[in-house]
Design a protein around this motif. Structure first.
Motif, PDB file in Angstrom:
ATOM      1  N   ARG A 238      30.768 -50.282 -77.654  1.00 21.69           N
ATOM      2  CA  ARG A 238      30.016 -49.061 -77.331  1.00 21.69           C
ATOM      3  C   ARG A 238      28.601 -49.130 -77.906  1.00 21.69           C
ATOM      4  O   ARG A 238      27.646 -48.724 -77.260  1.00 21.69           O
ATOM      5  CB  ARG A 238      30.753 -47.823 -77.839  1.00 21.69           C
ATOM      6  CG  ARG A 238      32.024 -47.535 -77.062  1.00 21.69           C
ATOM      7  CD  ARG A 238      32.740 -46.300 -77.582  1.00 21.69           C
ATOM      8  NE  ARG A 238      32.055 -45.082 -77.234  1.00 21.69           N
ATOM      9  CZ  ARG A 238      32.245 -44.412 -76.109  1.00 21.69           C
ATOM     10  NH1 ARG A 238      33.089 -44.842 -75.207  1.00 21.69           N
ATOM     11  NH2 ARG A 238      31.584 -43.285 -75.877  1.00 21.69           N
ATOM     12  N   VAL A 239      28.463 -49.666 -79.130  1.00 22.18           N
ATOM     13  CA  VAL A 239      27.130 -49.818 -79.731  1.00 22.18           C
ATOM     14  C   VAL A 239      26.271 -50.733 -78.863  1.00 22.18           C
ATOM     15  O   VAL A 239      25.112 -50.420 -78.549  1.00 22.18           O
ATOM     16  CB  VAL A 239      27.223 -50.362 -81.176  1.00 22.18           C
ATOM     17  CG1 VAL A 239      25.851 -50.741 -81.707  1.00 22.18           C
ATOM     18  CG2 VAL A 239      27.875 -49.344 -82.100  1.00 22.18           C
ATOM     19  N   LEU A 240      26.850 -51.873 -78.450  1.00 26.45           N
ATOM     20  CA  LEU A 240      26.098 -52.805 -77.608  1.00 26.45           C
ATOM     21  C   LEU A 240      25.781 -52.195 -76.244  1.00 26.45           C
ATOM     22  O   LEU A 240      24.701 -52.419 -75.687  1.00 26.45           O
ATOM     23  CB  LEU A 240      26.876 -54.111 -77.447  1.00 26.45           C
ATOM     24  CG  LEU A 240      26.994 -54.971 -78.713  1.00 26.45           C
ATOM     25  CD1 LEU A 240      27.948 -56.131 -78.486  1.00 26.45           C
ATOM     26  CD2 LEU A 240      25.634 -55.457 -79.181  1.00 26.45           C
ATOM     27  N   ALA A 241      26.705 -51.414 -75.698  1.00 28.33           N
ATOM     28  CA  ALA A 241      26.460 -50.761 -74.408  1.00 28.33           C
ATOM     29  C   ALA A 241      25.309 -49.768 -74.520  1.00 28.33           C
ATOM     30  O   ALA A 241      24.414 -49.722 -73.662  1.00 28.33           O
ATOM     31  CB  ALA A 241      27.731 -50.059 -73.924  1.00 28.33           C
ATOM     32  N   ILE A 242      25.302 -48.980 -75.599  1.00 25.95           N
ATOM     33  CA  ILE A 242      24.208 -48.014 -75.804  1.00 25.95           C
ATOM     34  C   ILE A 242      22.895 -48.759 -75.963  1.00 25.95           C
ATOM     35  O   ILE A 242      21.866 -48.375 -75.390  1.00 25.95           O
ATOM     36  CB  ILE A 242      24.496 -47.121 -77.034  1.00 25.95           C
ATOM     37  CG1 ILE A 242      25.722 -46.244 -76.774  1.00 25.95           C
ATOM     38  CG2 ILE A 242      23.281 -46.256 -77.370  1.00 25.95           C
ATOM     39  CD1 ILE A 242      26.277 -45.571 -78.010  1.00 25.95           C
ATOM     40  N   ARG A 243      22.918 -49.844 -76.737  1.00 24.85           N
ATOM     41  CA  ARG A 243      21.693 -50.631 -76.924  1.00 24.85           C
ATOM     42  C   ARG A 243      21.180 -51.167 -75.588  1.00 24.85           C
ATOM     43  O   ARG A 243      19.981 -51.109 -75.296  1.00 24.85           O
ATOM     44  CB  ARG A 243      21.968 -51.788 -77.886  1.00 24.85           C
ATOM     45  CG  ARG A 243      20.769 -52.654 -78.124  1.00 24.85           C
ATOM     46  CD  ARG A 243      21.058 -53.765 -79.106  1.00 24.85           C
ATOM     47  NE  ARG A 243      19.991 -54.746 -79.036  1.00 24.85           N
ATOM     48  CZ  ARG A 243      20.062 -55.961 -79.535  1.00 24.85           C
ATOM     49  NH1 ARG A 243      21.139 -56.344 -80.166  1.00 24.85           N
ATOM     50  NH2 ARG A 243      19.060 -56.785 -79.408  1.00 24.85           N
ATOM     51  N   ALA A 244      22.081 -51.663 -74.744  1.00 23.63           N
ATOM     52  CA  ALA A 244      21.671 -52.196 -73.439  1.00 23.63           C
ATOM     53  C   ALA A 244      21.119 -51.086 -72.552  1.00 23.63           C
ATOM     54  O   ALA A 244      20.083 -51.262 -71.898  1.00 23.63           O
ATOM     55  CB  ALA A 244      22.846 -52.883 -72.760  1.00 23.63           C
ATOM     56  N   MET A 245      21.799 -49.945 -72.522  1.00 24.82           N
ATOM     57  CA  MET A 245      21.316 -48.839 -71.681  1.00 24.82           C
ATOM     58  C   MET A 245      19.953 -48.355 -72.147  1.00 24.82           C
ATOM     59  O   MET A 245      19.088 -48.036 -71.340  1.00 24.82           O
ATOM     60  CB  MET A 245      22.328 -47.689 -71.672  1.00 24.82           C
ATOM     61  CG  MET A 245      23.562 -47.990 -70.838  1.00 24.82           C
ATOM     62  SD  MET A 245      24.649 -46.559 -70.640  1.00 24.82           S
ATOM     63  CE  MET A 245      25.796 -46.820 -71.967  1.00 24.82           C
TER      64      MET A 245
END
Length: 200
Positions: free
Chosen positions: A50-57
């Protein structure tokens, strides 16, 4: 390798996001709260994705946090994994093979390890398949395949609460525009039909 239930420092080290930013995302409801309190606090196993997904978004797609929060409300685990894989250099993303003009260059680059300057890889070909549905589109598609959409009026409150049955309520904490509110109410109607056995 990150722990099954990572600590805040594990998450920061593996994601490249500062610990205070991760704490802020927890406070804003973008990430789950830790499983316990104190300096040895651990987070749910899927928190790194989720952290990586937020960073990508945020960094790759340029989405504001309010929009990211809305997307995370309806994103499936596969969609979150897909977002996470867009972070350059993340453990989620497979490393591209080194570009080389000959077999000797290729072997030399492999022996030298990461950080060696090489020619940039050729641009990737555009995908031929249409991207998978995401967000509200995916939710509506899953809930209402082939059903007529009832007409609904949008609600104008900051906290959107939509009663579904006497025991179930859909609550969204985010400023939504009128179209998003109408779409959520359509989804609530579909959920109500399913729960009451009227979805046939």
């Amino acid at each position: 390798m990150i722990a099954v239930e990572p600590s805040l420092s594990d998450l920061a080290a593996a994601s490249g996001i500062e610990a205070r930013t991760i704490r802020s995302w927890v406070a804003q409801g973008l990430l789950p709260a830790p499983l316990n309190r104190g300096p040895a606090a651990r987070y749910p196993a899927d928190t790194l994705e989720r952290v990586l997904a937020i960073r990508a978004m945020r960094d790759v797609l340029g989405m504001p946090l309010a929009e990211i929060r809305k997307e995370l409300l309806v994103a499936s685990p596969d969609q979150i994994r897909a977002y996470a894989s867009r972070v350059p250099g993340s453990a989620q993303e497979p490393a591209p093979p080194p570009a080389a003009s000959s077999a000797l260059d290729y072997i030399s680059a492999l022996r030298a390890g990461p950080g060696v300057a090489s020619k940039p890889p050729p641009p990737a070909a555009a995908p031929l398949a249409a991207p998978p549905l995401q967000g509200f589109d995916a939710l509506e598609h899953r809930l209402g395949q082939g059903r007529a959409e009832p007409a609904r009026k949008a609600r104008a409150e900051e906290w959107l609460r939509i009663p579904i049955t006497p025991d179930v309520e859909l609550t969204v904490r985010a400023p939504l525009d009128a179209e998003q509110r109408v779409r959520l109410e359509r989804c609530a109607d579909l959920i109500r039909d399913i729960l009451l056995g009227r979805d046939r």
